[in-house]
Design an enzyme around this catalytic site. Sequence first.
Site, short mmCIF file in Angstrom:
data_model
loop_
_atom_site.label_atom_id
_atom_site.label_comp_id
_atom_site.label_asym_id
_atom_site.label_seq_id
_atom_site.Cartn_x
_atom_site.Cartn_y
_atom_site.Cartn_z
N GLY A 37 6.72 -0.04 -4.44
CA GLY A 37 7.89 -0.76 -4.92
C GLY A 37 7.53 -1.83 -5.94
O GLY A 37 8.26 -2.06 -6.92
N ASN A 38 6.38 -2.49 -5.73
CA ASN A 38 5.95 -3.51 -6.69
C ASN A 38 5.61 -2.91 -8.04
O ASN A 38 5.73 -3.58 -9.07
CB ASN A 38 4.73 -4.28 -6.14
CG ASN A 38 5.11 -5.19 -4.99
OD1 ASN A 38 6.16 -5.79 -4.99
ND2 ASN A 38 4.23 -5.29 -4.01
N LYS B 125 5.50 -8.42 6.52
CA LYS B 125 5.86 -7.53 5.43
C LYS B 125 6.48 -8.31 4.27
O LYS B 125 7.59 -8.83 4.39
CB LYS B 125 6.84 -6.47 5.94
CG LYS B 125 7.44 -5.57 4.86
CD LYS B 125 6.40 -4.68 4.21
CE LYS B 125 7.05 -3.73 3.22
NZ LYS B 125 6.03 -2.96 2.48
N LYS C 217 5.95 1.41 3.79
CA LYS C 217 6.19 2.72 3.18
C LYS C 217 4.95 3.60 3.20
O LYS C 217 5.05 4.82 3.23
CB LYS C 217 6.74 2.56 1.76
CG LYS C 217 5.76 2.10 0.71
CD LYS C 217 5.19 3.24 -0.11
CE LYS C 217 4.30 2.78 -1.24
NZ LYS C 217 3.41 1.67 -1.09
N LYS D 278 -2.39 0.46 2.81
CA LYS D 278 -2.61 1.70 2.06
C LYS D 278 -3.85 2.42 2.57
O LYS D 278 -3.84 3.64 2.80
CB LYS D 278 -2.74 1.40 0.57
CG LYS D 278 -1.45 0.91 -0.08
CD LYS D 278 -1.67 0.43 -1.48
CE LYS D 278 -0.37 0.04 -2.16
NZ LYS D 278 0.43 -0.94 -1.40
#
Length: 352
Positions: free
Chosen positions: A13-14, A134, A219, A282
Site C-alpha cells: 500500500g505504501n 500495524k 496484507k 514480509k
Amino acid sequence: MKHGKLAIVAVGGNSLVKDERRKSLRHQYMVVKETSRHIADMIEAGWDMAIGHGNGPQLGFTLRRSEVSFRAEGVPAFPMDICLAQTQAEVGYALQQNLQNELFKRGIQKQVATVLAQTLVEEDDPAFRLPPTKPIGSFMKEEEARQLAGQWGWNVMEDAGRGWRRVVPSPFPKKILEIETIRTLINAGVVTITAGGGGIPVIDGGDGQYTGVNGAVDKDYAASLLAQELKADLFVVSTAVEKVAINFGRHNQKWFDRMTLSEAKKYLAQGVHFAKGSMAPKVHAIVWYLENGGREAVITNPENIGNALKRTTGTWFVHDNAKIFSMPKNIAANKAALKKSINKRQAALLVE
C-alpha cells in the site's frame, strides 16, 4: 482450468503513495497504472495470478475522513471493518481497471475481477490485548503524531525510520472465507484481485455468523495464506525497495540477491535487521509460505518485477531444509488455551 504457473503478487500500500505531496486518489490511480504495466508483463509471460494489496495509507485516510466528518458535521462515523471494505474496493477498482486497459492494449484476452474478502481471525488473538503494531495513514513528524493522538485518541509510533504513524491492532489470519470462490476464478484463468489490506478481519461466533472486528490483518500474511491455499508456484512481494538488506542504514549494510530459509529465520530471530512495521512481516510471510509447501519467493519493487523474474535483481528466498516456522511471539496464541476458548468450527482450522 489454469493454463500456466500460478503467482501470488502482494502489492504494498505504501508503494502506491510515492510522494507525500501527491497522495490524492488520482495520484494513487496513476501509480497503480504504472504498477499494472509490470504485473501485465508477468501475465503476458504466461503466469496465472492472484493479486493482494496493502491499504495502510488508504485505510488511515478513510478513517480520518470519517472522524473529521463526524466531528465537523455529525455524519455517522464508519467502523474500521467498513473502512477496510471501502479501501479494498478503492484499490481493487484501480488495479482492476488499469489491468483491464493494459491487457486490452496488448491484445491479451483475459478477464480481471476483484473479490471482496473476509479473513477469519481469533477473537482472543493477542493483537487485541497488546499495544497496536500495524501502521496506517500518512507519515508524520513526532510532534504532529502526538498531537493527533491526544486529539483523536489514536495510538502512534515511529515507523522504520520513515516518520510517525497511527497504529491499529493486527490479528493473525486463520482462513480466507472466500477461498473457494477465488480458487474457481483462478482455475477459470481470471486474474483475481483479493484479500486487499489483508481482508476484512472477522470472527466466528460459533453459530455460523461472522462479525467484523476492529483491526487490520497484515496484507503479507494474508497473501502468504492465499499462496499456501492455492499452492502457488511463486510468491512475489512488491514493496518500496528493490532488494532486502540486513543492517539497513548502517555502515555494514548488506544487500541480498538470494537468501535461504535458514538465513531468513536467523536474521528474523536476531530481531534487529527487519523493521517490525515494514520488512519483518514480509520476510515472516515468505518463511511461512516456504515452510508450508511453497516453492520460492521474491521481494522487489514494482518497476523491477520483470527484471526479478529474469533473476537479475530482487531478493530471492529459497529452500535449504530449514526447520518448521514459528509465528512471531507477539501474534502467536498458546495452542492449548486456544482450543479451550474457540468453538469447534474454529478448532478445525488448526493444523495438528
